[in-house]
Scaffold this motif. Structure first.
Motif, PDB file in Angstrom:
ATOM      1  N   VAL A 297     -20.423 -43.313  -3.563  1.00 21.62           N
ATOM      2  CA  VAL A 297     -20.467 -44.657  -2.990  1.00 21.62           C
ATOM      3  C   VAL A 297     -19.485 -44.696  -1.831  1.00 21.62           C
ATOM      4  N   VAL A 298     -20.028 -44.717  -0.621  1.00 25.19           N
ATOM      5  CA  VAL A 298     -19.213 -44.738   0.588  1.00 25.19           C
ATOM      6  C   VAL A 298     -18.834 -46.187   0.868  1.00 25.19           C
ATOM      7  N   GLN A 299     -17.545 -46.460   0.947  1.00 23.99           N
ATOM      8  CA  GLN A 299     -17.042 -47.825   1.062  1.00 23.99           C
ATOM      9  C   GLN A 299     -16.343 -48.022   2.409  1.00 23.99           C
ATOM     10  N   LEU A 300     -16.699 -49.120   3.090  1.00 22.34           N
ATOM     11  CA  LEU A 300     -16.143 -49.423   4.401  1.00 22.34           C
ATOM     12  C   LEU A 300     -15.335 -50.718   4.320  1.00 22.34           C
ATOM     13  N   TYR A 301     -14.075 -50.624   4.731  1.00 19.39           N
ATOM     14  CA  TYR A 301     -13.163 -51.771   4.696  1.00 19.39           C
ATOM     15  C   TYR A 301     -12.685 -52.080   6.113  1.00 19.39           C
TER      16      TYR A 301
ATOM     17  N   GLU B  83     -16.766 -34.260   0.291  1.00 20.67           N
ATOM     18  CA  GLU B  83     -15.880 -34.145   1.447  1.00 20.67           C
ATOM     19  C   GLU B  83     -16.335 -35.108   2.535  1.00 20.67           C
ATOM     20  N   TYR B  84     -15.362 -35.772   3.173  1.00 23.48           N
ATOM     21  CA  TYR B  84     -15.638 -36.729   4.240  1.00 23.48           C
ATOM     22  C   TYR B  84     -15.205 -36.162   5.579  1.00 23.48           C
ATOM     23  N   GLY B  85     -16.005 -36.421   6.601  1.00 24.09           N
ATOM     24  CA  GLY B  85     -15.568 -36.144   7.958  1.00 24.09           C
ATOM     25  C   GLY B  85     -14.782 -37.326   8.502  1.00 24.09           C
ATOM     26  N   ASP B  86     -14.493 -37.296   9.785  1.00 24.65           N
ATOM     27  CA  ASP B  86     -13.759 -38.385  10.422  1.00 24.65           C
ATOM     28  C   ASP B  86     -14.679 -39.571  10.690  1.00 24.65           C
ATOM     29  N   LEU B  87     -14.135 -40.753  10.556  1.00 21.42           N
ATOM     30  CA  LEU B  87     -14.861 -41.970  10.888  1.00 21.42           C
ATOM     31  C   LEU B  87     -14.871 -42.133  12.395  1.00 21.42           C
TER      32      LEU B  87
ATOM     33  N   ARG C 292     -21.798 -56.100  18.735  1.00 18.92           N
ATOM     34  CA  ARG C 292     -22.055 -55.243  17.589  1.00 18.92           C
ATOM     35  C   ARG C 292     -21.503 -53.854  17.866  1.00 18.92           C
ATOM     36  N   MET C 293     -21.213 -53.134  16.793  1.00 20.08           N
ATOM     37  CA  MET C 293     -20.748 -51.764  16.921  1.00 20.08           C
ATOM     38  C   MET C 293     -21.248 -50.974  15.721  1.00 20.08           C
ATOM     39  N   SER C 294     -21.242 -49.667  15.853  1.00 16.04           N
ATOM     40  CA  SER C 294     -21.605 -48.809  14.734  1.00 16.04           C
ATOM     41  C   SER C 294     -20.417 -47.941  14.362  1.00 16.04           C
ATOM     42  N   ALA C 295     -20.347 -47.614  13.085  1.00 16.42           N
ATOM     43  CA  ALA C 295     -19.323 -46.716  12.569  1.00 16.42           C
ATOM     44  C   ALA C 295     -20.036 -45.689  11.706  1.00 16.42           C
ATOM     45  N   GLU C 296     -19.726 -44.417  11.899  1.00 15.39           N
ATOM     46  CA  GLU C 296     -20.434 -43.402  11.139  1.00 15.39           C
ATOM     47  C   GLU C 296     -19.482 -42.355  10.586  1.00 15.39           C
ATOM     48  N   VAL C 297     -19.901 -41.788   9.470  1.00 15.21           N
ATOM     49  CA  VAL C 297     -19.125 -40.743   8.814  1.00 15.21           C
ATOM     50  C   VAL C 297     -20.104 -39.784   8.146  1.00 15.21           C
ATOM     51  N   VAL C 298     -19.745 -38.522   8.140  1.00 16.83           N
ATOM     52  CA  VAL C 298     -20.550 -37.497   7.470  1.00 16.83           C
ATOM     53  C   VAL C 298     -19.873 -37.143   6.153  1.00 16.83           C
ATOM     54  N   ILE C 299     -20.651 -37.137   5.084  1.00 15.00           N
ATOM     55  CA  ILE C 299     -20.119 -36.715   3.789  1.00 15.00           C
ATOM     56  C   ILE C 299     -20.924 -35.524   3.288  1.00 15.00           C
ATOM     57  N   ARG C 300     -20.236 -34.663   2.563  1.00  9.36           N
ATOM     58  CA  ARG C 300     -20.855 -33.423   2.081  1.00  9.36           C
ATOM     59  C   ARG C 300     -20.549 -33.235   0.601  1.00  9.36           C
ATOM     60  N   ASN C 301     -21.561 -32.844  -0.149  1.00  9.25           N
ATOM     61  CA  ASN C 301     -21.365 -32.479  -1.544  1.00  9.25           C
ATOM     62  C   ASN C 301     -20.882 -31.039  -1.582  1.00  9.25           C
TER      63      ASN C 301
ATOM     64  N   ARG D 227     -11.738 -48.702   7.782  1.00  7.36           N
ATOM     65  CA  ARG D 227     -11.307 -47.673   6.852  1.00  7.36           C
ATOM     66  C   ARG D 227     -12.485 -47.278   5.972  1.00  7.36           C
ATOM     67  N   VAL D 228     -12.694 -45.995   5.815  1.00  3.12           N
ATOM     68  CA  VAL D 228     -13.757 -45.520   4.939  1.00  3.12           C
ATOM     69  C   VAL D 228     -13.125 -44.687   3.839  1.00  3.12           C
ATOM     70  N   GLY D 229     -13.650 -44.858   2.624  1.00  6.37           N
ATOM     71  CA  GLY D 229     -13.049 -44.105   1.542  1.00  6.37           C
ATOM     72  C   GLY D 229     -13.819 -44.178   0.253  1.00  6.37           C
ATOM     73  N   ARG D 230     -13.201 -43.593  -0.780  1.00  4.37           N
ATOM     74  CA  ARG D 230     -13.798 -43.509  -2.119  1.00  4.37           C
ATOM     75  C   ARG D 230     -13.460 -44.722  -2.974  1.00  4.37           C
ATOM     76  N   SER D 231     -12.424 -45.455  -2.601  1.00  3.29           N
ATOM     77  CA  SER D 231     -12.037 -46.682  -3.288  1.00  3.29           C
ATOM     78  C   SER D 231     -11.144 -47.469  -2.343  1.00  3.29           C
ATOM     79  N   ALA D 232     -10.719 -48.648  -2.768  1.00  5.45           N
ATOM     80  CA  ALA D 232      -9.827 -49.450  -1.939  1.00  5.45           C
ATOM     81  C   ALA D 232      -8.477 -48.782  -1.750  1.00  5.45           C
ATOM     82  N   SER D 233      -8.111 -47.870  -2.660  1.00 10.27           N
ATOM     83  CA  SER D 233      -6.827 -47.174  -2.558  1.00 10.27           C
ATOM     84  C   SER D 233      -6.959 -45.737  -2.077  1.00 10.27           C
ATOM     85  N   ASP D 234      -8.164 -45.214  -2.060  1.00 11.24           N
ATOM     86  CA  ASP D 234      -8.386 -43.820  -1.650  1.00 11.24           C
ATOM     87  C   ASP D 234      -9.138 -43.816  -0.325  1.00 11.24           C
TER      88      ASP D 234
END
Length: 750
Positions: free
Chosen positions: A648-652, A614-618, A630-639, A711-718
């Motif tokens: 694999v957390v992907q940032l686009y 599960e992903y939280g908000d970016l 410079r800037m930072s972007a963060e997200v919380v993920i949970r199993n 954009r953060v996600g599980r793939s380029a389409s997700d």
């Protein structure tokens, strides 16, 4: 130095010219080819088929001859191939690089190449002809398997890991093929490349620039093809103006094998071997490989005739000599023969091959949670398909057994059948194996026995794919109905991306039995698998997982390892759908054919797990980024599932209103994160504004003012979450002021 001695430093000689049939040295050949010295010794161990101690002994003997029996006493640089491991007898074969790319783990690559480095160093090698930085966007091309995939950022990050591991103890890495080799017309090897300068800079040159600037790679190899009519081997703009002028590269440029001679025989731009040699050395190509065709006496004559300035030769010679000094060859070029075999066939290397294989496993579909299998509840497992029980079929084209298929190789390997049978013996279930068909043959005579095995089993596993090799067969033989023709690897370019031969028909027949079916693709090529993806309940891409790949496959299939691989290339529905890479421009990405949409069957970055994340908000540190800030972007993920696993957390990034047509999105960061059941982690990406830069209308690299989206996600389409921000002004990026990679920080959230 005389002109002859200088030019000798720009040449090379291979094992076949120096060794007799019994692998002893030919004294007359040594005197002939090494009279004035030599730049490189070409693949004494690999091409000479010498085991480690003999390779070390022969290398020592040649170095001693050069040191003691030539006027200047300058040793040579011995080089070898090592794409998926040292390509010689005894070398550990790891997964092919397209599989390693599926791990999205530069640190794992570094561990792999540190192991390769120790094996190379033990036999006296000082220079390695890897890694491949080609961008693979046409899966018809046979060499896709050698690459890190379709995305320049992922390629650069993985290649940095490769170089860092290899160069840690005196082995020069060679970045190849410079540049654009993966973009040949028709997906054909060595064919012409026609791309705009902007695409060349931002897609095909980016990985080379990033790795040279951040990992200090010591060598570059030119590509075979021409770019807009200019062969890379004679392109002064590419090899000198860009590589050395703009990037400050101070290492050696070595030729891809025979590419200098190809200026005459393939490209037709040189009227003679001498003319080809002059073109290459003037362009900035330092060393001709694998042996001296167009340098040597031809360059000596060219200097004497005034066709090339001796100062040009001097410049190249200085680079070669600096490399020899840096490698310690002028101090002592020999190695300990008695210790040469010590780094080979170690338990640590074996363990690492298995780990690399299992971490590369990419689960694409798992309908109804067919996988993982519970061995304790099974009575019988049916294994079918031509990729289940052939160790050579687990390896890529630059693995020794695949590169030299006629050589007798004593493989310490684990096939999928081996690994599953071992689990059957332990858990008490039967394994029934029927090959069913060959990889490329048309015979269906053994289908019935495969179907019978599936009907009598609780579950069935079909192992299918393409055979990988360097293809030396002629056209007539390719067209023949042979049982196992290479359709992946160098020179094995195809026009059909389906499974070769009758393999899909075998899968269809087995599927009709109603026995739960898992399909495992063992191949270096992205295949079009639409029917299998729609009908088979489970689909696992194992790529070419190396000598113990069968163990890695079995660990995933029986739940001993939770798959964490993610696709480094998009899988097309059909060859006619190409291109389908994720970061196309909007008009290419959105326009469709009459009978098929533009979306791939499986997108870049896709891969499933046996658990749920599960992903939280970016969230961003600012929504107004200065063009040099410079800037930072963060997200919380949970199993959130019931198994430990990797995500694999992907940032686009996407430019929302750019001044020119831009890719729909571009990868700018990623992190492979290990999460125990119920555990949460915060992933923080530190982004430099220069990572958003592109070339303006005047071809200046600049960060452009305007709105952007991360954009953060599980793939380029997700894509799971997005966040908008603005760049506050437009600013050119100074030559020394570019940041190539996002840094990441991972913290446990209590």
């Amino acid at each position: 130095m005389t002109v002859e001695e200088k030019v000798a430093q720009l040449g090379s000689v291979n094992a076949n010219k120096l060794l007799n049939g019994d692998a002893t040295h030919d004294r007359e050949a040594m005197e002939e080819h090494l009279e004035h010295g030599v730049g490189h010794l070409t693949r004494l161990g690999g091409e000479g088929s010498l085991p480690p101690r003999k390779a070390a002994k022969r290398t020592n003997e040649l170095q001693a001859f050069l040191r003691d029996e030539t006027r200047l006493g300058i040793p040579a640089i011995p080089h070898e191939e090592c794409l998926s491991g040292y390509m010689g007898p005894g070398g550990t074969t790891f997964p092919q690089m397209i599989g390693v790319a599926s791990t999205w783990s530069p640190s794992l690559v570094e561990e792999i190449t540190a192991t390769i480095r120790r094996q190379l160093a033990a036999i006296g090698t000082k220079h390695a002809l890897s890694p491949v930085l080609d961008v693979a966007r046409d899966p018809r091309w046979g060499r896709v398997e050698e690459t890190f995939g379709e995305d320049p950022y992922l390629i650069a990050a993985m290649a940095c890991g490769y170089v860092n591991g290899l160069q840690g103890d005196g082995i020069s890495a060679t970045l190849k093929h410079f540049a654009g080799h993966g973009a040949g017309e028709g997906g054909k090897n060595r064919s012409s490349v026609n791309v705009g300068r902007r695409e060349l800079w931002e897609t095909h040159l980016f990985p080379f620039e990033a790795v040279i600037k951040t990992a200090d790679a010591e060598s570059v190899m030119n590509a075979y093809h021409d770019i807009d009519g200019i062969p890379c081997a004679s392109d002064e703009w590419l090899l000198t103006d860009v590589l050395r002028g703009k990037w400050g590269f101070d290492g050696t440029v070595v030729s891809d094998y025979y590419s200098v001679e190809y200026l005459r025989s393939e490209h037709g731009v040189a009227v003679s071997e001498q003319a080809a040699g002059v073109m290459a050395v003037e362009a900035g190509l330092d060393v001709e490989l694998p042996y001296t065709d167009c340098y040597g006496e031809h360059l000596v004559n060219a200097v004497e005739d005034g066709d090339v300035a001796e100062a040009t030769v001097d410049t190249a010679v200085r680079r070669v000599l600096r490399a020899k000094v840096k490698k310690g060859l002028l101090d002592d070029p020999t190695v300990d023969v008695d210790a040469a075999a010590d780094p080979f066939k170690t338990e640590n290397a074996r363990t690492l091959t298995i780990r690399a294989a299992r971490e590369s496993m990419t689960l694409l579909k798992n309908e109804g949670d067919v996988l993982p299998f519970d061995g304790g509840t099974l009575d019988a497992v049916a294994i079918v398909g031509p990729k289940a029980d052939n160790a050579q079929e687990l390896m890529g084209d630059y693995a020794y057994p695949a590169h030299y298929p006629t050589e007798e190789v004593n493989l310490d390997a684990t096939t999928p059948l081996d690994a599953i049978q071992a689990r059957g013996e332990k858990a008490g279930f039967d394994v029934r194996y029927e090959q069913g068909c060959t990889t490329t043959g048309s015979s269906t005579d053994n289908f019935d026995s495969a179907v019978e095995a599936a009907e009598a089993a609780d579950v069935a596993i079909a192992f299918v794919g393409a055979r990988s090799a360097v293809d030396f067969t002629d056209l007539d033989e390719k067209q023949a109905d042979l049982p196992s023709v290479p359709t992946s690897g160098e020179g094995c370019d195809v026009v059909d991306l389906g499974l070769p031969g009758v393999q899909q028909e075998l899968v269809e027949r087995v599927h009709k039995t109603g026995t739960p079916l898992a399909v495992v693709v063992v191949s270096g090529k992205p295949h079009s698998l639409e029917w299998i993806a729609e009908e088979a309940p489970a689909l696992l891409y194992a790529w070419l997982p190396g000598e113990h790949g069968g163990e890695g496959i079995a660990e995933v299939m029986f739940g001993e390892h939770n798959p964490g691989g993610r696709l480094p290339v998009s899988l097309p529905r059909s060859v006619g759908q190409l291109p389908v890479y994720y970061n196309r421009k909007p008009n290419t990405a959105n326009e469709e054919h009459v009978y098929m949409g533009s979306e791939p069957l499986y997108p870049f970055g896709h891969g499933l797990s046996y658990t749920d994340f599960e992903y939280g908000d970016l969230s961003l540190s600012t929504n107004a980024l200065a063009p040099a800030g410079r800037m930072s972007a963060e997200v919380v993920i949970r199993n959130a599932g019931n198994r430990d696993g990797h995500e694999v957390v992907q940032l686009y990034a996407s430019a929302e209103a750019p001044s020119q047509a831009r890719p729909v999105q571009e990868l700018i960061g990623f992190e492979r994160v290990s999460l125990d059941t119920g555990e949460s982690k915060r992933v923080t990406f530190e982004i430099d504004a220069s990572q958003l830069a592109f070339h303006d209308r005047d071809m200046n690299l600049a960060v452009e003012e305007g709105p952007y989206e991360l954009r953060v996600g599980r793939s380029a389409s997700d894509i799971v979450s997005t966040a908008a921000f603005d760049v506050t002004a437009t600013k050119e990026v100074p030559a020394a002021g570019r940041t190539y990679f996002t840094t990441t920080r991972v913290e446990i959230v209590e």
